[in-house]
Design a protein around this motif. Sequence first.
Motif, mmCIF file in Angstrom:
data_model
loop_
_atom_site.group_PDB
_atom_site.id
_atom_site.type_symbol
_atom_site.label_atom_id
_atom_site.label_comp_id
_atom_site.label_asym_id
_atom_site.label_seq_id
_atom_site.Cartn_x
_atom_site.Cartn_y
_atom_site.Cartn_z
ATOM 1 N N GLY A 44 0.794 -1.230 0.000
ATOM 2 C CA GLY A 44 0.000 0.000 0.000
ATOM 3 C C GLY A 44 0.823 1.274 0.000
ATOM 4 N N VAL A 45 2.100 1.176 0.325
ATOM 5 C CA VAL A 45 2.949 2.364 0.352
ATOM 6 C C VAL A 45 3.091 2.957 -1.053
ATOM 7 N N VAL A 46 2.969 2.122 -2.079
ATOM 8 C CA VAL A 46 3.079 2.631 -3.452
ATOM 9 C C VAL A 46 1.919 3.587 -3.746
ATOM 10 N N LEU A 47 0.714 3.245 -3.275
ATOM 11 C CA LEU A 47 -0.425 4.153 -3.424
ATOM 12 C C LEU A 47 -0.180 5.444 -2.647
ATOM 13 N N GLN A 48 0.339 5.326 -1.425
ATOM 14 C CA GLN A 48 0.649 6.519 -0.643
ATOM 15 C C GLN A 48 1.617 7.422 -1.399
ATOM 16 N N LEU A 49 2.637 6.831 -2.004
ATOM 17 C CA LEU A 49 3.627 7.616 -2.743
ATOM 18 C C LEU A 49 3.007 8.285 -3.964
ATOM 19 N N THR A 50 2.062 7.601 -4.599
ATOM 20 C CA THR A 50 1.351 8.205 -5.729
ATOM 21 C C THR A 50 0.559 9.416 -5.256
ATOM 22 N N LEU A 51 -0.139 9.270 -4.130
ATOM 23 C CA LEU A 51 -0.906 10.397 -3.580
ATOM 24 C C LEU A 51 0.012 11.537 -3.154
ATOM 25 N N ILE A 52 1.161 11.219 -2.596
ATOM 26 C CA ILE A 52 2.127 12.254 -2.208
ATOM 27 C C ILE A 52 2.584 13.008 -3.451
ATOM 28 N N GLY A 53 2.903 12.281 -4.516
ATOM 29 C CA GLY A 53 3.317 12.924 -5.766
ATOM 30 C C GLY A 53 2.239 13.817 -6.352
ATOM 31 N N MET A 54 0.996 13.335 -6.311
ATOM 32 C CA MET A 54 -0.122 14.149 -6.800
ATOM 33 C C MET A 54 -0.279 15.407 -5.955
ATOM 34 N N GLY A 55 -0.171 15.244 -4.633
ATOM 35 C CA GLY A 55 -0.294 16.391 -3.736
ATOM 36 C C GLY A 55 0.784 17.427 -4.003
ATOM 37 N N LYS A 56 2.014 16.969 -4.182
ATOM 38 C CA LYS A 56 3.114 17.888 -4.490
ATOM 39 C C LYS A 56 2.859 18.602 -5.807
ATOM 40 N N SER A 63 3.884 19.032 4.708
ATOM 41 C CA SER A 63 3.129 19.050 5.972
ATOM 42 C C SER A 63 1.633 18.904 5.707
ATOM 43 N N GLU A 64 1.144 19.596 4.685
ATOM 44 C CA GLU A 64 -0.272 19.470 4.332
ATOM 45 C C GLU A 64 -0.583 18.049 3.880
ATOM 46 N N ILE A 65 0.323 17.477 3.095
ATOM 47 C CA ILE A 65 0.120 16.119 2.600
ATOM 48 C C ILE A 65 0.131 15.129 3.767
ATOM 49 N N ALA A 66 1.040 15.316 4.714
ATOM 50 C CA ALA A 66 1.102 14.421 5.875
ATOM 51 C C ALA A 66 -0.227 14.418 6.616
#
Length: 145
Positions: A44-56, A63-66
């Motif tokens: 599931g960390v791969v999905l988290q990283l995708t969401l982090i990339g989208m957020g950036k 901090s907002e993404i966290a």
Amino acid sequence: MKLLDIGEVSRASGVPPSTLRFYEERGLIAPVARHGLRRQYTPGVVLQLTLIGMGKSAGFSLSEIAGMFGPDGHPELPRDELHHRADDIDHQIRELAALSRALRHVADCPAPSHLECPSFQRLMRISTRRLGERNRKSGGRTTPA
């Protein structure tokens, strides 16, 4: 469940291991185990990283993404803030499209001088008006180039 080591996560996500470690320090992701010295993650960390990339990409800070992940690492997305950010992006798209049209006009303008071109003059008036509006909204602050 098969765990992924940091190298596998890096290959699957395209995120370098150094960035994965940085995200871990910032609380964005968390390993669930270690195999020797290598961090182990759930798939599931791969999905988290995708969401982090989208957020950036959308302009959110780390901090907002966290804050968009619950303690279990599952997304807890602030829908109102996402709508607001999407509206901001739509506005930027419109401004960039207008800028693109202006640049193309300047590049293709048949007038001997752009200062003699009525279309160019109109584009400059529009740009000046938009810049004034942007400065009023920001209280006169300008962003660095």
